[in-house]
Write a protein that holds these residues in place. Structure first.
Motif, PDB file in Angstrom:
ATOM      1  N   GLU A   1       1.259  20.694   4.762  1.00 26.87           N
ATOM      2  CA  GLU A   1       0.553  19.472   4.365  1.00 26.87           C
ATOM      3  C   GLU A   1       1.164  18.873   3.112  1.00 26.87           C
ATOM      4  N   ARG A   2       1.572  19.735   2.196  1.00 31.55           N
ATOM      5  CA  ARG A   2       2.172  19.255   0.948  1.00 31.55           C
ATOM      6  C   ARG A   2       3.519  18.573   1.203  1.00 31.55           C
ATOM      7  N   ILE A   3       4.314  19.166   2.095  1.00 29.23           N
ATOM      8  CA  ILE A   3       5.611  18.562   2.438  1.00 29.23           C
ATOM      9  C   ILE A   3       5.403  17.185   3.041  1.00 29.23           C
ATOM     10  N   ASP A   4       4.426  17.079   3.943  1.00 29.02           N
ATOM     11  CA  ASP A   4       4.131  15.796   4.586  1.00 29.02           C
ATOM     12  C   ASP A   4       3.707  14.753   3.548  1.00 29.02           C
ATOM     13  N   ALA A   5       2.850  15.179   2.610  1.00 29.63           N
ATOM     14  CA  ALA A   5       2.388  14.252   1.568  1.00 29.63           C
ATOM     15  C   ALA A   5       3.537  13.813   0.662  1.00 29.63           C
ATOM     16  N   GLU A   6       4.412  14.747   0.306  1.00 25.49           N
ATOM     17  CA  GLU A   6       5.537  14.413  -0.571  1.00 25.49           C
ATOM     18  C   GLU A   6       6.535  13.502   0.136  1.00 25.49           C
ATOM     19  N   CYS A   7       6.721  13.699   1.442  1.00 24.18           N
ATOM     20  CA  CYS A   7       7.616  12.814   2.205  1.00 24.18           C
ATOM     21  C   CYS A   7       7.100  11.377   2.159  1.00 24.18           C
ATOM     22  N   ASN A   8       5.799  11.212   2.358  1.00 21.06           N
ATOM     23  CA  ASN A   8       5.207   9.870   2.298  1.00 21.06           C
ATOM     24  C   ASN A   8       5.310   9.285   0.895  1.00 21.06           C
ATOM     25  N   ALA A   9       5.167  10.144  -0.109  1.00 21.78           N
ATOM     26  CA  ALA A   9       5.277   9.672  -1.495  1.00 21.78           C
ATOM     27  C   ALA A   9       6.691   9.194  -1.800  1.00 21.78           C
ATOM     28  N   VAL A  10       7.685   9.919  -1.284  1.00 19.14           N
ATOM     29  CA  VAL A  10       9.075   9.513  -1.503  1.00 19.14           C
ATOM     30  C   VAL A  10       9.357   8.187  -0.803  1.00 19.14           C
ATOM     31  N   ARG A  11       8.817   8.017   0.399  1.00 21.57           N
ATOM     32  CA  ARG A  11       8.976   6.740   1.106  1.00 21.57           C
ATOM     33  C   ARG A  11       8.433   5.588   0.258  1.00 21.57           C
ATOM     34  N   ARG A  12       7.235   5.763  -0.257  1.00 21.49           N
ATOM     35  CA  ARG A  12       6.624   4.706  -1.077  1.00 21.49           C
ATOM     36  C   ARG A  12       7.442   4.456  -2.333  1.00 21.49           C
ATOM     37  N   ALA A  13       7.918   5.524  -2.951  1.00 20.22           N
ATOM     38  CA  ALA A  13       8.704   5.374  -4.185  1.00 20.22           C
ATOM     39  C   ALA A  13       9.988   4.590  -3.916  1.00 20.22           C
ATOM     40  N   LEU A  14      10.624   4.857  -2.768  1.00 15.53           N
ATOM     41  CA  LEU A  14      11.851   4.122  -2.441  1.00 15.53           C
ATOM     42  C   LEU A  14      11.550   2.644  -2.247  1.00 15.53           C
ATOM     43  N   GLN A  15      10.481   2.323  -1.525  1.00 15.23           N
ATOM     44  CA  GLN A  15      10.142   0.924  -1.306  1.00 15.23           C
ATOM     45  C   GLN A  15       9.814   0.224  -2.621  1.00 15.23           C
ATOM     46  N   ASN A  16       9.125   0.932  -3.514  1.00 20.73           N
ATOM     47  CA  ASN A  16       8.834   0.351  -4.838  1.00 20.73           C
ATOM     48  C   ASN A  16      10.115   0.105  -5.620  1.00 20.73           C
ATOM     49  N   LEU A  17      11.040   1.073  -5.538  1.00 23.59           N
ATOM     50  CA  LEU A  17      12.309   0.928  -6.244  1.00 23.59           C
ATOM     51  C   LEU A  17      13.104  -0.256  -5.703  1.00 23.59           C
ATOM     52  N   LEU A  18      13.167  -0.371  -4.373  1.00 20.16           N
ATOM     53  CA  LEU A  18      13.918  -1.466  -3.774  1.00 20.16           C
ATOM     54  C   LEU A  18      13.269  -2.812  -4.084  1.00 20.16           C
ATOM     55  N   SER A  19      11.940  -2.836  -4.137  1.00 17.43           N
ATOM     56  CA  SER A  19      11.242  -4.074  -4.513  1.00 17.43           C
ATOM     57  C   SER A  19      11.561  -4.455  -5.948  1.00 17.43           C
ATOM     58  N   GLU A  20      11.669  -3.441  -6.797  1.00 20.82           N
ATOM     59  CA  GLU A  20      12.009  -3.705  -8.197  1.00 20.82           C
ATOM     60  C   GLU A  20      13.426  -4.248  -8.315  1.00 20.82           C
ATOM     61  N   TYR A  21      14.339  -3.673  -7.522  1.00 16.07           N
ATOM     62  CA  TYR A  21      15.707  -4.192  -7.504  1.00 16.07           C
ATOM     63  C   TYR A  21      15.718  -5.649  -7.071  1.00 16.07           C
ATOM     64  N   MET A  22      14.946  -5.953  -6.011  1.00 11.39           N
ATOM     65  CA  MET A  22      14.885  -7.332  -5.523  1.00 11.39           C
ATOM     66  C   MET A  22      14.270  -8.253  -6.568  1.00 11.39           C
TER      67      MET A  22
END
Length: 242
Positions: free
Chosen positions: A186-207
């Motif tokens: 469950e923790r791995i699944d939660a961290e995977c989703n967190a990394v996905r969100r972090a990447l999208q936030n980072l890319l939005s910041e770049y944009m």
């Protein structure tokens, strides 16, 4: 005996399909191999389901588990193979493809052994999942650390998202392993989703940074054009005075 013979015959066909998928070097070749692999895998799953009903409880459970792994991870293997053929130079992409391939090979080997009376064969696709995934994450971190102005929405975003999904696929396979505890899964699944969100936030910041930079450069261009007009007007005035 006839059913077992047909099952093993189809199993060897699937093994050959896996080898072709592994060695495919172009999208066209891969697509052809995928079609054959899907068809033959479905046949193998159906044949092994019939065999499953004839076994004692322990072997029945082993075969059911192997069939579930083969069904689930075959789809992931096809996706991972497509990414690998597009980016064979990326170590993380190859590592993920190899990891998924190992899971599928292991399932096929289990079906082979159980169908013949319960003797399983070791996987022929060695892969050190945790080590390779850790290296893939390090490489991913290196690629996300870039100057904002170096970011390109058309090329950089798909590349980073593809890298991350490849890593997450490998992490999901590790989470599904029988050796992984429930709370860890469950923790791995939660961290995977967190990394996905972090990447999208980072890319939005770049944009956002690029948008700000674009507005600033447009403003600068506008002022420079006005300066050119001022300069030309001053020349005309000076000419008439002269």
């Amino acid at each position: 005996m006839v059913d077992v013979h047909l099952l093993l015959k189809n199993l060897h066909v699937v093994e050959n399909d896996l080898e072709k998928l592994k060695n495919a070097s172009s999208q066209g070749e891969l697509i052809d191999n995928i079609k054959a692999f899907r068809h033959n895998t479905n046949e193998l799953l159906n044949q092994s389901a019939k065999r499953q009903q004839e076994l004692d409880p322990q072997l029945r459970d082993d075969l059911a588990a192997a069939r579930a792994v083969l069904k689930k991870h075959s789809t992931i293997l096809l996706k991972a193979s497509k990414v690998y053929v597009r980016h064979p130079e990326l170590a993380a992409v190859k590592a993920n493809r190899d990891y998924v391939l190992k899971q599928v090979c292991g399932a096929v080997n289990t079906i082979n052994g159980v169908a013949q009376g319960g003797v399983t064969q070791p996987s022929s696709c060695p892969y050190d999942g945790p080590r390779e995934l850790a290296a893939a994450l390090d490489e991913f971190d290196d690629h996300t650390a870039m100057e904002p102005l170096a970011y390109n929405e058309v090329h950089t975003r798909p590349s980073l998202e593809e890298r991350l999904e490849s890593i997450i696929s490998g992490a999901a396979l590790m989470a599904d392993s029988s050796c992984t505890r429930g709370e860890r899964r469950e923790r791995i699944d939660a961290e995977c989703n967190a990394v996905r969100r972090a990447l999208q936030n980072l890319l939005s910041e770049y944009m956002s940074n690029m948008g700000n930079m674009g507005r600033k450069t447009r403003d600068l261009r506008r002022q420079l054009r006005k300066a050119v007009v001022d300069h030309n007007c001053l020349l005309l005035i000076s000419f008439h005075i002269w």
